[in-house]
Design a protein around this motif. Structure first.
Motif, PDB file in Angstrom:
ATOM      1  N   ALA A  36      96.293  72.472   3.449  1.00  0.00           N
ATOM      2  CA  ALA A  36      96.511  73.722   2.718  1.00  0.00           C
ATOM      3  C   ALA A  36      97.995  73.958   2.485  1.00  0.00           C
ATOM      4  O   ALA A  36      98.410  74.428   1.417  1.00  0.00           O
ATOM      5  N   GLU A  66      99.260  71.913  -0.373  1.00  0.00           N
ATOM      6  CA  GLU A  66      98.828  72.300  -1.711  1.00  0.00           C
ATOM      7  C   GLU A  66      99.530  73.533  -2.242  1.00  0.00           C
ATOM      8  O   GLU A  66      99.490  73.794  -3.446  1.00  0.00           O
ATOM      9  N   SER A  67     100.148  74.304  -1.374  1.00  0.00           N
ATOM     10  CA  SER A  67     100.831  75.508  -1.867  1.00  0.00           C
ATOM     11  C   SER A  67     102.220  75.137  -2.378  1.00  0.00           C
ATOM     12  O   SER A  67     102.924  74.343  -1.754  1.00  0.00           O
ATOM     13  N   VAL A  99     104.823  79.897   2.327  1.00  0.00           N
ATOM     14  CA  VAL A  99     103.707  80.805   2.586  1.00  0.00           C
ATOM     15  C   VAL A  99     103.765  81.287   4.027  1.00  0.00           C
ATOM     16  O   VAL A  99     104.287  80.598   4.900  1.00  0.00           O
ATOM     17  N   GLU A 121      98.958  84.453   4.949  1.00  0.00           N
ATOM     18  CA  GLU A 121      98.514  84.024   3.622  1.00  0.00           C
ATOM     19  C   GLU A 121      97.716  82.731   3.703  1.00  0.00           C
ATOM     20  O   GLU A 121      96.670  82.584   3.068  1.00  0.00           O
ATOM     21  N   LEU A 122      98.228  81.790   4.489  1.00  0.00           N
ATOM     22  CA  LEU A 122      97.539  80.511   4.609  1.00  0.00           C
ATOM     23  C   LEU A 122      96.158  80.697   5.231  1.00  0.00           C
ATOM     24  O   LEU A 122      95.171  80.090   4.799  1.00  0.00           O
ATOM     25  N   SER A 147      93.828  82.131   2.600  1.00  0.00           N
ATOM     26  CA  SER A 147      93.374  81.183   1.578  1.00  0.00           C
ATOM     27  C   SER A 147      92.387  80.180   2.165  1.00  0.00           C
ATOM     28  O   SER A 147      91.444  79.769   1.501  1.00  0.00           O
ATOM     29  N   ARG A 162     106.585  75.753   4.787  1.00  0.00           N
ATOM     30  CA  ARG A 162     106.385  74.928   3.603  1.00  0.00           C
ATOM     31  C   ARG A 162     106.357  73.469   4.024  1.00  0.00           C
ATOM     32  O   ARG A 162     107.109  73.061   4.893  1.00  0.00           O
TER      33      ARG A 162
END
Ligand SMILES: [Zn+2]
Ligand SMILES: [Zn+2]
Ligand SMILES: [Zn+2]
Ligand SMILES: [Zn+2]
Lengths: 139, 139
Positions: free
Chosen positions: A14, A17-18, A22, A26-27, A30, A69
């Motif tokens: 995840a 992919e961002s 984040v 938030e992670l 999602s 990140r």
DNA sequence: AGCGACTTTGACAACCATTATCAATAACGG
DNA sequence: CCGTTATTGATAATGGTTGTCAAAGTCGCT
């Protein structure tokens, strides 16, 4: 020993992919939205692990939140971050690295570390124009 | 209009007397220890005001706490901070300023801002030697 | 000095990101 | 497959920061 769990893989994936930085919250949101039953505490732990292993960069947002990140480059680098959409560019700057080291040395400081981040509006967000609360149709 | 209260003056004064960056909590504690009945919320508000007025610099500690410091120079500058005792040196670096602006421009970013801080051990703390948890007498 | 309009204060509650708990679960070497 | 042991996760606890709102203070004005 580090065990290989689907939770850690999910966080890794995840994060990769961002596009930009984040937060753990938030992670987690999602991942949950994607149907994963992963727990919040686990996301915090996985992100902290990734950061110490050097697989993720972390910084403090202006509001004091920890952001993460996936690092594209394993080399030491810094970031240019859009403060509107979060898009991030990795940048290297040997000159600045040297300046930081020299500045510390000149004042008798040892074991120097530094925090260097540039925030701005990316090209896309710049052309999108100034943000307005609402755009009422002009009569 | 901004009103002039003894509370704001007290915060200004206390901030000016502390050598390095301090948190709102620390400043409140020291004011209380000095006999001032000032409230915690007021300290938070006064510090936030000083920061927006440009009379104080603020940064986020590694733990996410907001730290403040009275600015000696009204010019734009950065800080070299001892992570052991908090002693702070203000530094200016036009080269780095230009690098930040150029880097943003090169990638199409506008309205660039930057966060640049150097952390290390000051000369005094360096000579004090490595910190140990305890020095048990060897039997 | 006295007055009134408008700020500011501060005790306390609310908020929110992060961390600690700890029993249940799952990974991995043998 | 099994036992050991790290990991997970719901929840509670922590701790910095901000919101609330009645009471007190500030300042322009007369
Ligand atoms: Zn953008
Ligand atoms: Zn660097
Ligand atoms: Zn020091
Ligand atoms: Zn600068």
């Amino acid at each position: 020993m580090k065990r290989n769990t689907w939770q850690r893989q999910a966080v890794r994936s995840a994060l990769g992919e961002s596009a930009g930085f984040v937060s753990a919250q938030e992670l987690h949101a999602s991942l949950r939205d994607a149907g994963s039953p992963i727990g919040l505490a686990t996301v915090y732990r996985a992100l902290a692990d990734l950061a110490v292993e050097g697989d993720a960069d972390s910084l403090q947002s202006v509001e004091g939140e920890s952001l993460y990140r996936a690092c594209a480059s394993p080399r030491h680098h810094h970031h240019l971050i859009c403060r509107s959409c979060g898009t991030t560019v990795e940048v290297e700057a040997d000159d600045v690295e040297e300046w930081a080291a020299a500045t510390a040395a000149r004042h008798g400081f040892t074991e120097p570390r530094h925090v260097i981040d540039v925030f701005g509006l990316c090209a896309a967000c710049t052309s999108a124009g100034p943000r307005v609360a609402a755009s009422p149709p002009s009569p």
